[in-house]
Design an enzyme around this catalytic site. Structure first.
Site, short mmCIF file in Angstrom:
data_model
loop_
_atom_site.label_atom_id
_atom_site.label_comp_id
_atom_site.label_asym_id
_atom_site.label_seq_id
_atom_site.Cartn_x
_atom_site.Cartn_y
_atom_site.Cartn_z
N TYR A 155 38.69 41.72 31.30
CA TYR A 155 39.02 42.85 32.19
C TYR A 155 38.12 44.05 31.89
CZ TYR A 155 42.06 45.88 35.04
OH TYR A 155 42.55 46.74 36.00
N1 LIG Z 1 47.72 48.95 38.72
C1 LIG Z 1 46.99 49.56 37.81
O1 LIG Z 1 47.48 50.15 36.82
C2 LIG Z 1 45.50 49.58 37.96
C3 LIG Z 1 44.75 50.47 37.16
C4 LIG Z 1 43.35 50.49 37.29
C5 LIG Z 1 42.73 49.62 38.18
N2 LIG Z 1 43.48 48.76 38.93
C6 LIG Z 1 42.78 47.86 39.85
O2 LIG Z 1 43.28 48.05 41.17
C7 LIG Z 1 43.09 46.85 41.94
C8 LIG Z 1 44.38 46.54 42.70
O3 LIG Z 1 45.42 46.41 41.76
P1 LIG Z 1 46.97 46.44 42.15
O4 LIG Z 1 47.69 47.08 41.02
O5 LIG Z 1 47.15 46.94 43.54
O6 LIG Z 1 47.29 44.87 42.08
P2 LIG Z 1 47.94 43.87 43.14
O7 LIG Z 1 48.09 42.58 42.41
O8 LIG Z 1 49.14 44.48 43.79
O9 LIG Z 1 46.80 43.72 44.26
C9 LIG Z 1 45.67 42.93 44.10
C10 LIG Z 1 45.38 42.24 45.42
O10 LIG Z 1 44.11 41.57 45.30
C11 LIG Z 1 44.23 40.30 45.89
N3 LIG Z 1 43.24 39.40 45.29
C12 LIG Z 1 43.18 38.97 44.00
N4 LIG Z 1 42.15 38.13 43.82
C13 LIG Z 1 41.54 38.04 45.03
C14 LIG Z 1 40.41 37.31 45.49
N5 LIG Z 1 39.72 36.47 44.68
N6 LIG Z 1 40.05 37.45 46.79
C15 LIG Z 1 40.75 38.26 47.62
N7 LIG Z 1 41.83 38.95 47.25
C16 LIG Z 1 42.22 38.85 45.96
C17 LIG Z 1 45.66 39.85 45.60
O11 LIG Z 1 46.10 38.82 46.47
C18 LIG Z 1 46.42 41.18 45.77
O12 LIG Z 1 46.86 41.34 47.11
C19 LIG Z 1 42.64 45.79 40.93
O13 LIG Z 1 41.23 45.65 41.00
C20 LIG Z 1 43.02 46.39 39.58
O14 LIG Z 1 42.20 45.93 38.53
C21 LIG Z 1 44.84 48.73 38.85
#
Ligand SMILES: NC(=O)c1ccc[n+]([C@@H]2O[C@H](COP(=O)([O-])OP(=O)(O)OC[C@H]3O[C@@H](n4cnc5c(N)ncnc54)[C@H](O)[C@@H]3O)[C@@H](O)[C@H]2O)c1
Length: 268
Positions: A155
């Site tokens: 990650y």
């Molecule tokens: N939640 C946090 O604390 C946080 C903090 C920093 C960064 N992020 C980043 O934010 C982004 C979204 O996270 P979130 O918390 O909304 O998670 P989430 O799991 O709710 O959303 C992620 C989405 O990406 C889709 N996805 C995953 N792999 C995929 C692929 N290969 N092709 C197409 N779609 C795909 C999933 O189906 C899901 O709908 C991620 O990149 C995560 O690393 C999240």
């Protein structure tokens, strides 16, 4: 006049928590939005609930042909592409470097870095071909793109990669009037951000994080969507190549400033 009137926007991971918040924000501000997600059913359901300005495209961001098809479908349906929010990602397996299975490393890098690259490249190509400029926002992370997380090798490496890739792309795309930025959220209240097995455990994990964040609250998907919308909008016309922290001051907490440690006097 709304900020995204007449704008054509693509959001990957649009069926997820942060992606969904961004989709709603763009629609509220006048855009037409393609919700791109590998979870086609969730993307369809969301698009149906949001009305005629939202469409769903099932695509895996690690698959070059899928990504090309998703960008082409967006351009064909809306008549162009002005903004891409390159957001899809996973958290990956937590294990020390010496124990991390190579296949878990590969999966995380494949989705979080190769996926971001493919969507970035396809979006840039569409924007350059149209000659109308544009804005791309890549998803980084504060804890993984600026800081490090023990046990999070894949990650952290992927999110550090996103920050570097964003800066290169900002330079390469600038002559075409295209801006490329990254956002780096801290802990956001989603199932990805707050790992927990049950609802009670989720709530106590949220509180645990909130207590350790200087602003004493946990970030919400809408907090991220607001920053994405700013970077995507013309208000940020002179901003490119940044990696913008949205973390309530979380990354300011070095050991010296930590609530329960440090050698320096506390002022409150
Ligand atoms: N939640 C946090 O604390 C946080 C903090 C920093 C960064 N992020 C980043 O934010 C982004 C979204 O996270 P979130 O918390 O909304 O998670 P989430 O799991 O709710 O959303 C992620 C989405 O990406 C889709 N996805 C995953 N792999 C995929 C692929 N290969 N092709 C197409 N779609 C795909 C999933 O189906 C899901 O709908 C991620 O990149 C995560 O690393 C999240």
């Amino acid at each position: 006049m709304k900020r995204f009137d007449q704008k054509k926007i693509l959001v990957t991971g649009g069926a997820g928590a942060i992606g969904g918040a961004a989709v709603r924000r763009f629609l509220d501000e006048g855009a037409r939005v393609a919700i791109v997600d590998r979870n086609g059913a969730a993307a369809q359901q969301l698009a149906r609930s949001l009305g005629e300005n939202a469409i769903a495209i099932e695509a895996d961001v690690t698959d070059e042909a899928d990504v090309r098809r998703a960008v082409e479908a967006t351009v064909e349906t809306f008549g162009g592409l002005d903004v891409a929010f390159n957001n899809a990602g996973i958290s990956g397996v937590v294990a020390p470097v010496h124990d991390l299975p190579v296949e878990d490393w590969d999966t995380t890098i494949r989705i979080n870095l190769r996926g971001i690259f493919l969507v970035l490249q396809a979006s840039l190509r569409a924007m350059i071909k149209a000659g109308t400029g544009g804005s791309i926002v890549n998803m980084g992370s504060s804890m993984a793109g600026w800081d490090v997380l023990s046990g999070g090798a894949g990650y952290v490496a992927s999110k550090h990669g996103v920050v570097g890739l964003t800066r290169v792309a900002a330079l390469d795309a600038a002559p075409y009037g295209i801006r490329v930025n990254a956002i780096c959220p801290g802990v956001i209240e989603t199932t990805l951000g707050v790992p927990a097995s049950g609802d009670g455990e989720f709530k106590s994990s949220v509180q645990h994080f909130a207590d350790r964040i200087p602003l004493r609250r946990i970030g919400q998907p809408d907090d991220v969507a607001a920053a994405v919308a700013f970077l995507a909008s013309d208000e940020a016309r002179h901003v490119t190549g940044v990696d913008w922290l949205i973390d309530g001051g979380q990354t300011l907490q070095s050991w010296a400033n930590a609530p329960d440690g440090g050698a320096f006097p506390k002022f409150r």
